[in-house]
Write a protein that holds these residues in place. Structure first.
Motif, PDB file in Angstrom:
ATOM      1  N   PHE A 171       0.897  -1.014  -0.317  1.00 39.62           N
ATOM      2  CA  PHE A 171       0.308   0.001  -0.148  1.00 39.62           C
ATOM      3  C   PHE A 171       0.697   1.339   0.557  1.00 39.62           C
ATOM      4  N   ALA A 172       0.232   2.652  -0.179  1.00 42.47           N
ATOM      5  CA  ALA A 172       0.957   3.644  -0.692  1.00 42.47           C
ATOM      6  C   ALA A 172      -0.333   4.560   0.065  1.00 42.47           C
ATOM      7  N   LEU A 173       0.128   5.608   1.241  1.00 45.29           N
ATOM      8  CA  LEU A 173      -0.251   6.138   1.399  1.00 45.29           C
ATOM      9  C   LEU A 173      -0.086   7.732   0.919  1.00 45.29           C
ATOM     10  N   GLY A 174      -1.164   9.164   1.324  1.00 44.14           N
ATOM     11  CA  GLY A 174      -0.249  10.223   0.605  1.00 44.14           C
ATOM     12  C   GLY A 174       0.392  10.256  -1.222  1.00 44.14           C
ATOM     13  N   VAL A 175      -0.194   9.888  -1.802  1.00 38.85           N
ATOM     14  CA  VAL A 175       0.569   9.627  -3.005  1.00 38.85           C
ATOM     15  C   VAL A 175       0.292  10.937  -3.855  1.00 38.85           C
ATOM     16  N   ASP A 176      -0.729  11.367  -3.713  1.00 42.46           N
ATOM     17  CA  ASP A 176      -0.932  12.644  -4.323  1.00 42.46           C
ATOM     18  C   ASP A 176      -1.002  13.729  -3.178  1.00 42.46           C
ATOM     19  N   GLU A 177      -0.541  15.191  -3.233  1.00 42.73           N
ATOM     20  CA  GLU A 177      -0.607  16.828  -2.102  1.00 42.73           C
ATOM     21  C   GLU A 177      -2.183  16.647  -2.222  1.00 42.73           C
ATOM     22  N   PRO A 178      -2.884  16.914  -1.428  1.00 44.40           N
ATOM     23  CA  PRO A 178      -4.385  17.032  -0.747  1.00 44.40           C
ATOM     24  C   PRO A 178      -4.673  18.293  -2.396  1.00 44.40           C
ATOM     25  N   ASP A 179      -5.682  18.280  -2.842  1.00 44.87           N
ATOM     26  CA  ASP A 179      -6.429  18.317  -3.983  1.00 44.87           C
ATOM     27  C   ASP A 179      -5.410  18.531  -5.433  1.00 44.87           C
ATOM     28  N   GLY A 180      -4.181  17.813  -5.201  1.00 49.28           N
ATOM     29  CA  GLY A 180      -3.499  17.498  -6.135  1.00 49.28           C
ATOM     30  C   GLY A 180      -3.383  16.392  -7.536  1.00 49.28           C
ATOM     31  N   GLY A 181      -4.872  15.725  -6.814  1.00 47.98           N
ATOM     32  CA  GLY A 181      -4.786  14.499  -7.945  1.00 47.98           C
ATOM     33  C   GLY A 181      -5.886  13.710  -7.172  1.00 47.98           C
ATOM     34  N   PRO A 182      -6.865  12.400  -8.121  1.00 46.85           N
ATOM     35  CA  PRO A 182      -7.954  12.200  -7.927  1.00 46.85           C
ATOM     36  C   PRO A 182      -7.597  11.082  -6.404  1.00 46.85           C
ATOM     37  N   TYR A 183      -6.663  10.620  -6.311  1.00 43.62           N
ATOM     38  CA  TYR A 183      -6.495   9.486  -5.427  1.00 43.62           C
ATOM     39  C   TYR A 183      -5.236   9.977  -4.115  1.00 43.62           C
ATOM     40  N   PHE A 184      -5.008   9.409  -2.984  1.00 40.69           N
ATOM     41  CA  PHE A 184      -4.809   9.168  -1.591  1.00 40.69           C
ATOM     42  C   PHE A 184      -4.306   8.636  -1.389  1.00 40.69           C
ATOM     43  N   ALA A 185      -4.296   7.233  -1.905  1.00 34.81           N
ATOM     44  CA  ALA A 185      -3.945   5.752  -1.058  1.00 34.81           C
ATOM     45  C   ALA A 185      -4.334   5.045  -1.764  1.00 34.81           C
ATOM     46  N   VAL A 186      -3.053   4.229  -2.205  1.00 30.04           N
ATOM     47  CA  VAL A 186      -2.797   2.604  -2.955  1.00 30.04           C
ATOM     48  C   VAL A 186      -3.183   1.420  -2.315  1.00 30.04           C
ATOM     49  N   PHE A 187      -3.840   0.461  -2.628  1.00 31.80           N
ATOM     50  CA  PHE A 187      -3.516  -0.490  -2.237  1.00 31.80           C
ATOM     51  C   PHE A 187      -3.626  -1.703  -3.311  1.00 31.80           C
ATOM     52  N   GLU A 188      -2.758  -3.201  -2.506  1.00 30.70           N
ATOM     53  CA  GLU A 188      -2.379  -4.137  -3.649  1.00 30.70           C
ATOM     54  C   GLU A 188      -2.676  -5.388  -2.831  1.00 30.70           C
ATOM     55  N   ALA A 189      -3.467  -6.628  -3.187  1.00 29.77           N
ATOM     56  CA  ALA A 189      -3.295  -7.542  -2.772  1.00 29.77           C
ATOM     57  C   ALA A 189      -3.310  -8.822  -3.851  1.00 29.77           C
ATOM     58  N   THR A 190      -1.876  -9.423  -3.652  1.00 27.41           N
ATOM     59  CA  THR A 190      -2.077 -10.563  -5.005  1.00 27.41           C
ATOM     60  C   THR A 190      -2.974 -11.786  -4.363  1.00 27.41           C
ATOM     61  N   PHE A 191      -3.128 -12.540  -5.183  1.00 22.99           N
ATOM     62  CA  PHE A 191      -3.438 -13.859  -4.760  1.00 22.99           C
ATOM     63  C   PHE A 191      -3.522 -14.784  -6.544  1.00 22.99           C
ATOM     64  N   ALA A 192      -3.280 -16.431  -5.901  1.00 19.31           N
ATOM     65  CA  ALA A 192      -3.082 -17.270  -6.900  1.00 19.31           C
ATOM     66  C   ALA A 192      -4.121 -17.531  -8.408  1.00 19.31           C
ATOM     67  N   SER A 193      -5.352 -16.756  -8.091  1.00 16.57           N
ATOM     68  CA  SER A 193      -5.748 -17.265  -8.895  1.00 16.57           C
ATOM     69  C   SER A 193      -7.297 -15.904  -8.919  1.00 16.57           C
ATOM     70  N   ALA A 194      -8.499 -15.780 -10.012  1.00 13.86           N
ATOM     71  CA  ALA A 194      -9.631 -15.415  -9.101  1.00 13.86           C
ATOM     72  C   ALA A 194      -9.949 -15.824  -8.610  1.00 13.86           C
ATOM     73  N   GLU A 195     -10.004 -17.485  -8.837  1.00 13.53           N
ATOM     74  CA  GLU A 195     -11.623 -17.943  -7.407  1.00 13.53           C
ATOM     75  C   GLU A 195     -10.699 -17.879  -5.830  1.00 13.53           C
ATOM     76  N   ALA A 196      -9.178 -18.157  -5.738  1.00 17.26           N
ATOM     77  CA  ALA A 196      -8.793 -17.364  -5.088  1.00 17.26           C
ATOM     78  C   ALA A 196      -8.778 -16.396  -3.848  1.00 17.26           C
ATOM     79  N   LEU A 197      -8.774 -15.038  -4.736  1.00 15.37           N
ATOM     80  CA  LEU A 197      -9.862 -14.105  -4.795  1.00 15.37           C
ATOM     81  C   LEU A 197     -10.940 -13.649  -4.070  1.00 15.37           C
ATOM     82  N   GLY A 198     -11.763 -14.567  -5.237  1.00 14.56           N
ATOM     83  CA  GLY A 198     -13.331 -14.730  -4.725  1.00 14.56           C
ATOM     84  C   GLY A 198     -14.243 -15.596  -3.308  1.00 14.56           C
ATOM     85  N   ALA A 199     -13.050 -16.392  -3.076  1.00 12.47           N
ATOM     86  CA  ALA A 199     -13.068 -16.871  -1.962  1.00 12.47           C
ATOM     87  C   ALA A 199     -12.409 -16.243  -1.041  1.00 12.47           C
TER      88      ALA A 199
END
Length: 103
Positions: free
Chosen positions: A40-68
């Protein structure tokens, strides 16, 4: 490999978002069954400087594993917690990730 990307728009209170995210939400995410990795990352952009403040990424072995994982009690707890800190909402993007043949 399948990924879950979550983009967080600017919250009402950055400090409150970060406290809850680090202390409550990330530990919930870490308990997702089948989770291979997360980042994850917080403070991706300064206030009012971009559309997103934070981002998160999770990894799974497959779509089925993510769904489960998302359907599990742990996944339901993660999803139920989002309104507790993400006052700007959240954009959730699941996708199949590929690695290039050469880097």
């Amino acid at each position: 490999m399948h990924k879950l990307l979550v983009l967080y728009p600017e919250p009402v209170d950055r400090a409150a978002f970060e406290r809850h995210y680090r202390d409550v939400h990330l530990p919930l995410c870490a308990r997702l069954p089948g989770l291979v990795d997360m980042a994850f990352a917080l403070g991706v952009d300064e206030p009012d400087g971009g559309p997103y403040f934070a981002v998160f990424e999770a990894t799974f072995a497959s779509a089925e594993a993510l769904g489960a994982a998302l359907a599990s009690p742990e996944g339901q707890a993660v999803q139920a917690d989002v309104p507790n800190y993400a006052t700007g909402g959240a954009v959730v993007v699941p996708f199949a990730a590929e690695r290039p043949v050469t880097v």
